[in-house]
Design an enzyme around this catalytic site. Structure first.
Site, PDB file in Angstrom:
ATOM      1  N   ALA A   1      -7.202 -28.373   3.129  1.00  0.00           N
ATOM      2  CA  ALA A   1      -8.506 -29.220   2.339  1.00  0.00           C
ATOM      3  C   ALA A   1      -9.590 -28.379   1.759  1.00  0.00           C
ATOM      4  CB  ALA A   1      -8.836 -30.064   3.546  1.00  0.00           C
ATOM      5  N   THR A   2      -9.532 -26.906   2.260  1.00  0.00           N
ATOM      6  CA  THR A   2     -10.464 -26.126   1.661  1.00  0.00           C
ATOM      7  C   THR A   2      -9.966 -25.921   0.306  1.00  0.00           C
ATOM      8  OG1 THR A   2     -11.025 -25.023   3.768  1.00  0.00           O
ATOM      9  CG2 THR A   2     -11.482 -23.910   1.857  1.00  0.00           C
TER      10      THR A   2
ATOM     11  N   THR B   1       4.887 -20.444  -4.427  1.00  0.00           N
ATOM     12  CA  THR B   1       6.122 -20.756  -3.956  1.00  0.00           C
ATOM     13  C   THR B   1       5.803 -22.116  -2.885  1.00  0.00           C
ATOM     14  OG1 THR B   1       7.339 -18.832  -4.053  1.00  0.00           O
ATOM     15  CG2 THR B   1       8.321 -20.445  -2.688  1.00  0.00           C
TER      16      THR B   1
ATOM     17  N   CYS C   1     -15.851 -24.236  11.693  1.00  0.00           N
ATOM     18  CA  CYS C   1     -15.996 -23.370  10.516  1.00  0.00           C
ATOM     19  C   CYS C   1     -17.589 -22.830  10.616  1.00  0.00           C
ATOM     20  CB  CYS C   1     -15.873 -24.321   9.400  1.00  0.00           C
ATOM     21  SG  CYS C   1     -16.012 -25.855   9.323  1.00  0.00           S
TER      22      CYS C   1
ATOM     23  N   GLN D   1     -10.832 -35.652   7.563  1.00  0.00           N
ATOM     24  CA  GLN D   1     -10.926 -36.446   8.740  1.00  0.00           C
ATOM     25  C   GLN D   1     -10.461 -37.816   8.789  1.00  0.00           C
ATOM     26  OE1 GLN D   1     -11.679 -34.869  11.609  1.00  0.00           O
ATOM     27  NE2 GLN D   1     -12.447 -32.973  10.772  1.00  0.00           N
TER      28      GLN D   1
ATOM     29  N   ASN E   1     -17.028 -34.814   9.483  1.00  0.00           N
ATOM     30  CA  ASN E   1     -16.363 -33.911  10.707  1.00  0.00           C
ATOM     31  C   ASN E   1     -17.133 -33.770  12.012  1.00  0.00           C
ATOM     32  OD1 ASN E   1     -17.365 -32.413   8.384  1.00  0.00           O
ATOM     33  ND2 ASN E   1     -17.146 -30.639   9.883  1.00  0.00           N
TER      34      ASN E   1
ATOM     35  N   ALA F   1      -3.056 -31.443   6.521  1.00  0.00           N
ATOM     36  CA  ALA F   1      -1.941 -31.635   7.540  1.00  0.00           C
ATOM     37  C   ALA F   1      -2.491 -31.516   9.178  1.00  0.00           C
ATOM     38  CB  ALA F   1      -0.666 -31.220   7.380  1.00  0.00           C
ATOM     39  N   HIS F   2      -3.112 -30.387   9.352  1.00  0.00           N
ATOM     40  CA  HIS F   2      -3.300 -29.923  10.582  1.00  0.00           C
ATOM     41  C   HIS F   2      -4.345 -31.061  11.393  1.00  0.00           C
ATOM     42  CE1 HIS F   2      -7.227 -27.676  10.717  1.00  0.00           C
ATOM     43  NE2 HIS F   2      -6.885 -27.441   9.408  1.00  0.00           N
TER      44      HIS F   2
END
Ligand SMILES: *Cc1c(COP(=O)(O)O)cnc(C)c1O
Length: 396
Positions: free
Chosen positions: A79-80, A248, A334, A187, A159, A208-209
């Site tokens: 997301a960053t 890639t 963060c 979120q 968040n 994804a995480h």
């Protein structure tokens, strides 16, 4: 209260990250050692297999977000990166239309920092305040729009305090005023329904995480029609992803992200109900056992797995240190290295003079009722101990 045996430490920091779901891990597995091809290798079977897996994942993610076309999904590292590409990419590509960007003071640093960089480059940035509930005022948003406004970036779910902004209303307003609308849905994705068409979203970031997928992979939805959103890429070198993101592709990560989002969408209704009930159980227990405790942000418009509280007369560092057997956070991961009160807490206009500990409880897929009861008891005990220490310290 009896505390059943629970395995410690108890993880209640699901906003920082989530474990990979075993079903996701199983789906990813073969793309490491067997189907290891480069999705851009068009001359052989290894490449075709990887490309087919990426194509399937792109389609799944597009469908989950109600995007019209799979090509509207661009894979990134998280997301960053998606936020940076959305914000700086849209501002640079639309420089002929204007230089004004609108966002909100309570955004994640991955939005605030690119906004600050845009301002540093000479662009104009308006950061809207929030009310005590953590919500923006739509009239203030509309008033902030001028002829040079290119983009509005407002997060879907916060968040720290979990509050949900009104995406439908913001999207409708953006459409009416001909301004692009980006939302950081890191979120929100997999937790609340998201529909880029119905909500009038032009750009949407996911990671994804945050929904039981692997770390280091994310996506950016980029609207292709009505309007066709133009972005200036941040990375050059090969022209992957429609030229928007060279490099890639992380095939196992992409496969895992799609599987994770698919599972989260399929289980969303039941899981939201379960988590909201556990979250309410925790809040009710804390209210009964801890004096001077307050909930932060809007109690209704919030993520089902979020509870954020402030506890008076307790030192923030001491509380979390004493609660060693519970993995909790006082703020977003963060920025947790710094000691200052979080920018989100400050934005809510909460009393900064008063000594209080902010605690974010992030519940998730593997949280159990026994864990919630255990944590409620431990927090009550620990707050009691620390307050007694305070009093003893003052009297002697
Ligand atoms: C976690 C998070 C991010 C950053 O996502 P990464 O994939 O870890 O880079 C951005 N915005 C919000 C709201 C988040 O919760």
């Amino acid at each position: 209260m009896t505390t059943q045996a629970v395995k410690t430490p108890v993880y209640l920091d699901y906003h920082a990250t989530t474990p990979v779901d075993k079903r996701v891990f199983d789906a990813m597995h073969r793309y490491f050692c067997e189907e290891f091809g480069n999705a851009a290798s068009s001359e052989h079977r290894f490449g075709w297999m990887a490309e087919a897996a990426v194509k399937q994942a792109r389609q799944t993610i597009a469908e989950t977000l109600s995007a019209r076309r799979p090509a509207e999904i661009i894979f990134t590292s998280g997301a960053t990166e998606s936020n940076n590409l959305a914000i700086l990419g849209a501002m640079h590509a639309n420089a002929h239309k204007g230089d004004h960007l609108i966002s909100v003071v309570t955004e994640h640093k991955a939005v605030l920092d690119p906004c600050a960089f845009w301002a540093q480059q000479g662009g104009r940035v308006t950061l809207l305040p929030v009310n005590r509930q953590g919500l923006i005022d739509l009239e203030a948003l509309e008033a902030a729009i001028d002829e040079g406004t290119v983009l509005i970036s407002v997060m879907a779910a916060n968040n720290e305090i979990g509050v949900l902004q009104d995406l439908n209303a913001i999207g409708a307003l953006a459409k009416r005023r001909g301004v692009l609308f980006h939302t950081d849905a890191a979120q929100a994705a997999g937790k609340i329904p998201l529909d880029v068409e119905a909500m009038g979203i032009d750009l949407l970031s996911v990671s994804a995480h945050k929904f039981y997928g692997p770390k280091g992979v994310g996506a950016l939805y980029v609207r292709r029609r009505n309007p066709r959103v133009r972005l200036q890429p941040l990375l050059f070198g090969g022209g992957h992803e429609e030229g928007l993101r060279s490099g890639t592709l992380n095939v196992p990560g992409i496969v895992g992200m799609a599987k994770a989002l698919e599972l989260a969408a399929a289980e969303m209704d039941a899981e939201s109900t379960r988590l909201a009930a556990l979250r309410d159980r925790l809040w009710h227990q804390l209210q009964k056992t801890v004096a001077d405790i307050e909930i932060s942000g809007c109690p209704e418009r919030r993520l089902p797995g979020n509870l954020h509280v402030r506890i008076a007369d307790v030192e923030p560092e001491k509380l979390l240190t004493a609660l060693k057997d519970v993995a909790l956070s006082s703020r977003s991961a963060c920025t947790s290295a710094s000691q200052a009160p979080s920018h989100v807490m400050a934005a809510l206009g909460l009393d900064r003079e008063r000594l209080q500990a902010a605690v974010r409880f992030g519940l998730g897929r593997f949280t159990t009722e026994a864990e919630i009861d255990y944590v409620a008891t431990r927090v009550a005990e620990t707050v009691g101990d620390l307050r007694r220490e305070n009093t003893v310290g003052k009297n002697t």
